[in-house]
Design a protein around this motif. Structure first.
Motif, mmCIF file in Angstrom:
data_model
loop_
_atom_site.group_PDB
_atom_site.id
_atom_site.type_symbol
_atom_site.label_atom_id
_atom_site.label_comp_id
_atom_site.label_asym_id
_atom_site.label_seq_id
_atom_site.Cartn_x
_atom_site.Cartn_y
_atom_site.Cartn_z
ATOM 1 N N UNK A 31 63.305 32.927 -39.794
ATOM 2 C CA UNK A 31 63.454 32.532 -38.392
ATOM 3 C C UNK A 31 64.739 31.732 -38.220
ATOM 4 N N UNK A 32 65.182 31.670 -36.956
ATOM 5 C CA UNK A 32 66.418 30.949 -36.664
ATOM 6 C C UNK A 32 66.233 29.449 -36.838
ATOM 7 N N UNK A 33 65.006 28.948 -36.621
ATOM 8 C CA UNK A 33 64.730 27.521 -36.724
ATOM 9 C C UNK A 33 63.592 27.286 -37.707
ATOM 10 N N UNK A 34 63.724 26.329 -38.614
ATOM 11 C CA UNK A 34 62.614 26.004 -39.520
ATOM 12 C C UNK A 34 61.448 25.394 -38.751
ATOM 13 N N UNK A 35 60.268 25.456 -39.353
ATOM 14 C CA UNK A 35 59.076 24.905 -38.697
ATOM 15 C C UNK A 35 59.032 23.385 -38.745
ATOM 16 N N UNK A 36 59.629 22.797 -39.767
ATOM 17 C CA UNK A 36 59.576 21.347 -39.973
ATOM 18 C C UNK A 36 58.122 20.872 -39.934
ATOM 19 N N UNK A 37 57.314 21.464 -40.776
ATOM 20 C CA UNK A 37 55.888 21.150 -40.830
ATOM 21 C C UNK A 37 55.638 19.677 -41.136
ATOM 22 N N UNK A 38 56.418 19.098 -42.067
ATOM 23 C CA UNK A 38 56.199 17.716 -42.467
ATOM 24 C C UNK A 38 56.404 16.755 -41.300
ATOM 25 N N UNK A 64 46.535 22.780 -35.397
ATOM 26 C CA UNK A 64 47.861 23.067 -34.845
ATOM 27 C C UNK A 64 48.752 23.773 -35.854
ATOM 28 N N UNK A 65 48.600 23.441 -37.121
ATOM 29 C CA UNK A 65 49.416 24.111 -38.130
ATOM 30 C C UNK A 65 48.980 25.566 -38.299
ATOM 31 N N UNK A 66 47.675 25.826 -38.203
ATOM 32 C CA UNK A 66 47.191 27.204 -38.298
ATOM 33 C C UNK A 66 47.740 28.073 -37.178
ATOM 34 N N UNK A 120 44.974 22.369 -24.405
ATOM 35 C CA UNK A 120 43.620 22.844 -24.134
ATOM 36 C C UNK A 120 43.462 24.302 -24.547
ATOM 37 N N UNK A 121 44.501 25.109 -24.339
ATOM 38 C CA UNK A 121 44.450 26.509 -24.761
ATOM 39 C C UNK A 121 44.408 26.630 -26.284
ATOM 40 N N UNK A 122 45.001 25.666 -26.977
ATOM 41 C CA UNK A 122 44.991 25.686 -28.438
ATOM 42 C C UNK A 122 43.659 25.224 -29.027
ATOM 43 N N UNK A 123 42.752 24.764 -28.175
ATOM 44 C CA UNK A 123 41.428 24.369 -28.652
ATOM 45 C C UNK A 123 41.213 22.883 -28.767
#
Length: 465
Positions: free
Chosen positions: A264-271, A289-291, A308-311
């Motif tokens: 991808x053009x941008x990393x996720x920066x999960x940390x 959210x990570x899933x 809210x849409x994300x649960x």
């Protein structure tokens, strides 16, 4: 009763030789007691002290004698304590009944606390819950205000929940406002959790008390239980997701784990997303959210509807995240946060990669800040002039981002050229950034010019001949 005290023999001028024994002194010359009548104030003080001690010792007979002798049961004994205040604080049902039958005022207050609050605050070690419940019933039957609040807006129900008096809570809950809040927006459920009263918390949850509404510190009853490590109480609350007990150690994450999709053009920066959610006290939502594979940009610009849409069903959880994002975007961006590489310093490939990733993160953050403002601009109550100013500032920031994008593309092209070199680049310095001399192009250009000059020179010779 006052007594006459004679002088000290040691102060006498009589020598040891002249010592006279007092054993055979006649009775008419013995010491005499001097009596003095006590004042009314002193008599009342002694009477109040005797009444105070009788109640503290739970001596019903002595209290009854004092009352029969005309003692005023509404008298303040010591430190604004009335007999009824003392009796209910010790959880003595017999004393309470005796005083109420003698017309003790059930509506008096001490430091804004009612007699019912004092009875509910009686710990189990002082009096059993069943005995305290008898006191509470007596007070309620004599008209005490169950819904009264003290100076911190605490109710009798909150006191009972805090000390873990389940019978009292069961009796008072139908008579009280179960959703009443004190000055820190704590309900009876909060106080039950704070007192580690497992039975009380379980009963209040069964009675459908609100457990998702936060207090003024944005903490819920479950947060209070987690902070105090009350594991038995934590298990009573509904658990939507497993919560993590400690933050992720960045040293144990590999590059691939931190940036899941390298294409991808941008990393996720999960940390960074993880640390932000942990700081917002929303660690239970990290896995969810990570899933969903949300990038840092998406998280920083998210709205309540999107959450809210994300649960994220609990309103207080959505509020926490949005409040944290608001505080994050409230701090202005400073140009010094972007790393600068001086031309005189030598940087390794690792240093360069870190600086580039840091710059990318800054650009993503600024871009997400713009999206956050645009998404929430329509919901804020601001004037037309303020909206125009916001749009103008956003336009300027977009121009800066466009320039940053151009620079980043040039950096990417430069890195590709470096990768194509035969020998790997270990260090990047000021000489590495200089353009290479195109010898082939120069040689070709010189050859073409030389050929043209030769042809022109032959034509000139021919014309002369």
């Amino acid at each position: 009763m006052a007594y006459f005290i004679g002088p000290d023999i040691s102060d006498s001028d009589i020598s040891d030789d002249d010592y006279v024994s007092y054993e055979n002194i006649p009775e008419n010359t013995a010491f005499k007691q001097v009596t003095r009548e006590l004042t009314e104030k002193e008599k009342q003080h002694q009477l109040n002290t005797s009444m105070y001690n009788a109640i503290c010792n739970n001596n019903v007979e002595d209290v009854r004698k004092f009352i029969n002798n005309g003692f005023d049961v509404n008298t303040y004994l010591q430190n604004d304590w009335t007999p009824l205040f003392l009796a209910v604080s010790f959880g003595s049902a017999k004393l309470t009944e005796e005083l109420l039958m003698s017309l003790a005022d059930v509506h008096l207050k001490r430091d804004s606390c009612t007699t019912l609050m004092m009875a509910c605050n009686c710990p189990k070690e002082t009096s059993p819950c069943t005995e305290t419940l008898k006191v509470i019933r007596l007070l309620v039957n004599h008209g005490v205000d169950v819904k009264a609040v003290n100076k911190t807006r605490m109710t009798a129900l909150m006191f009972a929940a805090n000390v873990g008096n389940l019978p009292a809570v069961q009796f008072l809950l139908p008579l009280s406002n179960k959703d009443a809040e004190d000055n820190q927006k704590w309900t009876a459920l909060f106080w039950g959790v704070q007192g580690n009263a497992v039975d009380v918390v379980k009963y209040l949850l069964e009675q459908n008390l609100e457990y998702t509404k936060p207090d003024i510190r944005n903490n819920t009853p479950l947060d209070i239980a987690k902070d105090n490590d009350f594991k038995n109480i934590i298990e009573l609350f509904p658990q939507e997701d497993e919560y993590m007990l400690c933050p992720i150690n960045p040293n144990v994450l590999s590059f691939d784990e931190m940036f899941t999709d390298l294409n991808t053009a941008q990393p996720d920066f999960f940390l960074d997303t993880y640390n932000m959610l942990w700081g917002m006290r929303s660690e239970c939502l990290i896995k969810r959210l990570i899933d969903k594979k949300l990038t840092l940009k998406t998280v920083l610009s998210i709205t309540e509807e999107e959450l809210e849409e994300l649960g994220v069903k609990m309103p207080f959880q959505r509020y926490r995240i949005l409040a944290g994002l608001y505080k994050f975007h409230k701090h202005p961006f400073h140009p010094k946060s972007i790393p600068v590489v001086p031309l005189t310093e030598t940087y390794s490939n690792n240093d360069t990669a870190i600086q580039i990733l840091s710059a990318i993160k800054q650009i993503i953050t600024m871009e997400a800040g713009l999206h956050f403002i645009m998404k929430h601009c329509s919901t804020e109550d601001i004037s037309i002039e303020q909206r125009a100013s916001i749009k103008k500032n956003i336009k300027n920031i977009r121009n800066i981002l466009t320039k940053c994008n151009i620079i980043s593309k040039k950096i990417c092209e430069k890195t590709k050229n470096l990768d194509k070199q035969r020998e790997p680049v270990d260090l990047i310095n000021k000489d590495s950034c200089r353009p290479l001399i195109p010898w082939r192009k120069i040689l070709f250009s010189v050859s073409v010019v030389t050929l043209i000059l030769v042809i022109q020179f032959k034509k000139w010779l021919c014309s002369i001949c």
